[in-house]
Enzyme design. Structure first.
Site, PDB file in Angstrom:
ATOM      1  N   GLN A  56       0.773  -1.382   0.033  1.00 42.99           N
ATOM      2  CA  GLN A  56      -0.005  -0.110  -0.169  1.00 42.99           C
ATOM      3  C   GLN A  56       0.833   0.976  -0.062  1.00 42.99           C
ATOM      4  OE1 GLN A  56      -3.545   0.060  -0.011  1.00 42.99           O
ATOM      5  NE2 GLN A  56      -3.141   2.285  -0.393  1.00 42.99           N
ATOM      6  N   GLU A  88     -20.682  12.778  11.671  1.00 47.61           N
ATOM      7  CA  GLU A  88     -21.350  11.575  11.609  1.00 47.61           C
ATOM      8  C   GLU A  88     -21.970  11.256  13.093  1.00 47.61           C
ATOM      9  OE1 GLU A  88     -18.388   8.467  10.754  1.00 47.61           O
ATOM     10  OE2 GLU A  88     -18.141   8.858   8.705  1.00 47.61           O
ATOM     11  N   GLU A 133      -6.537   1.550  10.695  1.00 43.36           N
ATOM     12  CA  GLU A 133      -7.622   1.300  11.084  1.00 43.36           C
ATOM     13  C   GLU A 133      -7.654   0.319  12.250  1.00 43.36           C
ATOM     14  OE1 GLU A 133     -10.753  -0.094   8.602  1.00 43.36           O
ATOM     15  OE2 GLU A 133     -12.337   0.324   9.960  1.00 43.36           O
ATOM     16  N   HIS A 177     -17.659   3.801  11.259  1.00 46.91           N
ATOM     17  CA  HIS A 177     -16.458   3.924  12.119  1.00 46.91           C
ATOM     18  C   HIS A 177     -16.745   3.419  13.491  1.00 46.91           C
ATOM     19  CE1 HIS A 177     -15.746   6.984   8.974  1.00 46.91           C
ATOM     20  NE2 HIS A 177     -14.921   5.919   8.582  1.00 46.91           N
ATOM     21  N   LYS A 179      15.052  -3.047   6.646  1.00 45.84           N
ATOM     22  CA  LYS A 179      15.220  -2.930   5.127  1.00 45.84           C
ATOM     23  C   LYS A 179      15.972  -1.738   4.691  1.00 45.84           C
ATOM     24  CE  LYS A 179      11.673  -5.978   3.762  1.00 45.84           C
ATOM     25  NZ  LYS A 179      10.609  -6.302   3.100  1.00 45.84           N
TER      26      LYS A 179
END
Lengths: 426, 306
Positions: free
Chosen positions: B20, B213, B98, B255, B43
């Site tokens: 991603q 919301e 999330e 959510h 890495k």
């Protein structure tokens, strides 16, 4: 949130150093009698249902003998308390109370940290008492970096009006509760009442522990714990896919009672928004859903299968916010697979798909295999997609069996539960 | 101007080698975002689209000054990644994952506050200052589709709707100064009130659009902020999920935050509070452009332009 039953909650807080009465759960009146005999003396028999305010609901009873304990258990087991079935009871020592205190530890979204709420007047009447006299509830925001120490708890209880011999034991119990709160990833830990005995000891006579579902995976003591609650087979299937499928992203499916329009919507806000519009347009959603973007894989199919397959569903809205990185053909391929699996004919089962993102042309091409899906990208708004499906559902409703005189209710019901669009009446 | 980020923001990507984050990094670089370094433990000395990768944030910061860190990590690893950047002195930290546990968020927020670090998220889609920079996936592979540079601020509890609102405005040639996807959880690093404070101080932003919301008191706190006179520009609010006020039982929607319990966090109440505080409420996306344009014109007249 995962609410634990009181027996498990008590076991866990005891591990963190919180004193609790001796006790065990029982599934039959006979077992209840055995536990009472083991404990000796007066016992409390409580319904093990995952709800608060059991005292007021008559779910907390007292017994002096094992025979009485069996009778109390018999009166609770197999019955319902607060609409929840009682499958087990908890039998524990009854502790003599010189005082009953209240303690709750939870998160305060305003401070974005934990908060401790205490009262020197704990017990079943706490809500009424605090409403009448707000000064009885004292609160203290807790800095997450510092936590709640014994001396911090002492100061808090002193402000709440506790003094003398009980202060130290109560503060120690409170600090231990805070350790449990953090150690078990609790969203809420409530002890009502903390009993202060005549001898000055402090005991957690009741314990309510709600665990943050986001953290269940790292709470080894709760591995495999069933969150409980009544869920349909479709809801369970989607939950299992969500947990078991190794792909990024997640789906949610919440079944509603009745309704004839399946929803596969996403974006949190986008789903809520479309739901509002659908209700205003007179549509009857059969479920709610949410999709968090990612690879998704089988999770998406599980959601589509549930939304389309619920008995009574006659149409589908598959409508998502502009997906900046989602690949539309992945979504339409999932739709085609599920339509084939459930033998749904979009010519007779209205489907509006509003999917804008990457690979839109490829996404449209996939749908050619199932003619009849009304497919849009950002040529329509979310408002437009809702209006279209609501209109289509209304048109069909005019021909739906439910609006014709019902001559044969049994046959009608059977027709509605067959795969739509093939055989039978649509 | 803009808030939080601009063309000069130097960006560190934590977890840069993941699938991603590689994709987001590619699109952000194409957009002109100054991604100077990445971190993936183990890495170090690799490279992602020319961006050098380090084993730790501290190692990256020894070579490159960094203004903002974007965290790509599994939910249960987000806390450590955030604490690492906060400890290293990065001023803005974006938590994308999330499902970050409440306790982890609380630990990160406490550390951020103590260090004076601005936190956005968790469960955020990102931030975009159109024409200048972007963090996270917001805007996708071609942000111009949804975002035009301009004078409207957007702050949204939904990442998907942040893009949808940007797109709706863009279709009417209305541009955005900064769009912030705040995160869908009950507890987030920056609330509406926090962002309104920044938008108030930003000369470029003339109007702010708020997307709310059910659940929490974020909208009510924004209303309080307005009533205290701390935000004086036009605020256009869309609050969805009115239907939850009619649902019989406690439900969790969208959510983690969108849960209505015993009347707290009711969208109908939020709308009323915002209206009383002077915000203009839009019921539908289709109404937004006209309302916003009208606010912009009023502002232009008020400052004597045209």
């Amino acid at each position: 949130m995962v609410r634990l039953s009181e027996d498990l909650a008590k076991q866990l807080v005891e591990l963190a150093g919180v004193p609790i009465p001796r006790g065990r759960s029982a599934a039959t009146p006979g077992e209840a009698a055995e536990v009472a005999a083991e404990l000796g003396g007066e016992v409390v028999v409580k319904a093990l249902v995952r709800a608060g305010r059991r005292g007021k609901a008559g779910a907390v009873t007292f017994a002096s003998t094992s025979a009485e304990a069996a009778a109390c258990a018999g009166a609770l087991l197999g019955h319902h308390v607060l609409d929840l079935p009682v499958e087990r009871v908890y039998v524990e020592q009854r502790i003599t109370a010189a005082q009953e205190l209240f303690l709750s530890i939870t998160f305060d979204p305003t401070t974005r940290g934990p908060i401790a709420l205490v009262s020197r007047r704990g017990g079943v009447e706490i809500e009424e008492l605090v409403t009448a006299s707000p000064e009885l509830l004292v609160s203290e925001p807790i800095d997450y970096g510092r936590g709640l120490s014994v001396w911090g708890a002492t100061d808090l209880w002193e402000r709440a009006g506790v003094s003398g011999a009980p202060l130290m034991p109560v503060a120690r119990l409170t600090a231990a509760c805070y350790r449990a709160f953090t150690g078990y990833d609790a969203a809420l830990l409530e002890i009502n009442p903390i009993i202060v005995t005549p001898g000055g000891a402090a005991v957690a006579a009741a314990a309510m522990l709600d665990v943050d579902e986001a953290a269940i995976g790292r709470q080894s003591l709760l591995a495999g714990h069933d969150a409980g609650g009544a869920r349909s087979e479709r809801e369970r299937a989607v939950e299992e896919a969500n947990r078991g499928v190794r792909a990024s992203g997640s789906v949610r499916y919440l079944e509603l009672e009745g309704g004839d329009l399946g929803l596969c919507v996403a974006g949190g806000g986008g789903g809520l928004y479309q739901f509002d519009l659908l209700l205003r347009a007179g549509a009857r959603p059969a479920n709610y859903s949410d999709i968090s973007p990612g690879e998704l894989g089988e999770k998406l199919r599980a959601l589509l299968r549930a939304a389309i397959g619920k008995p009574g569903v006659r149409g589908l809205l598959f409508s998502i916010n502009i997906m900046q990185l989602g690949q539309v053909d992945v979504y339409t391929r999932a739709l085609v697979d599920v339509l084939r699996e459930l033998r749904i004919d979009p010519e007779r089962f209205p489907i509006v798909a509003r999917l804008a993102g990457l690979r839109e042309a490829e996404g449209a091409a996939v749908l050619e295999a199932v003619p009849g899906v009304r497919f849009h990208t950002d040529d329509v708004t979310l408002d437009g997609a809702v209006a279209e499906i609501a209109g289509l559902m209304c048109d069909d409703a005019a021909a739906a069996p439910a609006l014709r005189p019902v001559e044969n209710p049994v046959a009608e019901t059977e027709a509605l539960s067959r795969p739509h669009g093939i055989g039978g009446e649509a | 101007m803009s808030i939080l980020i601009d063309a000069s923001t130097r960006i560190l990507i934590q977890g840069i080698t993941g699938q991603q984050s590689r994709m987001d990094t590619r699109y952000a670089l194409d957009y002109g975002a100054r991604i100077v370094a990445g971190v993936t433990p183990g890495k170090g000395s690799q490279e992602v689209y020319g961006v050098p990768v380090y084993n730790t944030v501290a190692a990256a910061l020894r070579e490159h000054p960094v203004d903002a860190a974007v965290i790509y990590a599994p939910a249960l690893a987000a806390r450590d990644a955030a604490l690492e950047s906060i400890e290293a002195g990065v001023g803005l930290v974006l938590l994308l994952p999330e499902g970050v546990p409440r306790h982890d968020f609380a630990a990160v927020y406490a550390a951020a506050r103590r260090a004076g670090v601005r936190l956005i998220g968790p469960n955020t889609n990102g931030i975009i200052s159109p024409g200048r920079s972007k963090l996270g996936g917001l805007g996708g592979d071609h942000p111009e589709r949804c975002f035009l540079p301009g004078r409207v601020g957007i702050m949204s509890r939904s990442g998907g709707m942040a893009a949808e609102i940007g797109w709706t405005l863009r279709h009417h040639d209305i541009g955005v100064s900064t769009c912030v996807s705040m995160g869908g959880e009950a507890m987030i690093g920056s609330t509406f009130a926090d962002l309104l404070e920044l938008f108030e101080a930003d000369d470029e932003t003339q109007v702010v659009v708020l997307f709310g919301e059910p659940g929490t008191t974020h909208e009510e706190d924004a209303a309080d902020f307005l009533q205290a006179g701390r935000f004086t520009k036009p605020l256009v609010a869309m609050v969805v999920g009115r239907f939850v006020d009619r649902m019989p039982r406690e439900m969790s929607f969208g959510h983690g935050a969108a849960m209505v319990s015993r009347g707290v966090g009711s969208p109908t109440a939020k709308v009323r509070r915002l209206q009383e505080a002077g915000a203009i409420v839009a019921e539908r996306l289709s109404e937004l452009p006209a309302i916003v344009q009208s606010c912009l014109s009023d502002r232009d007249q008020a400052v004597g332009k045209r």
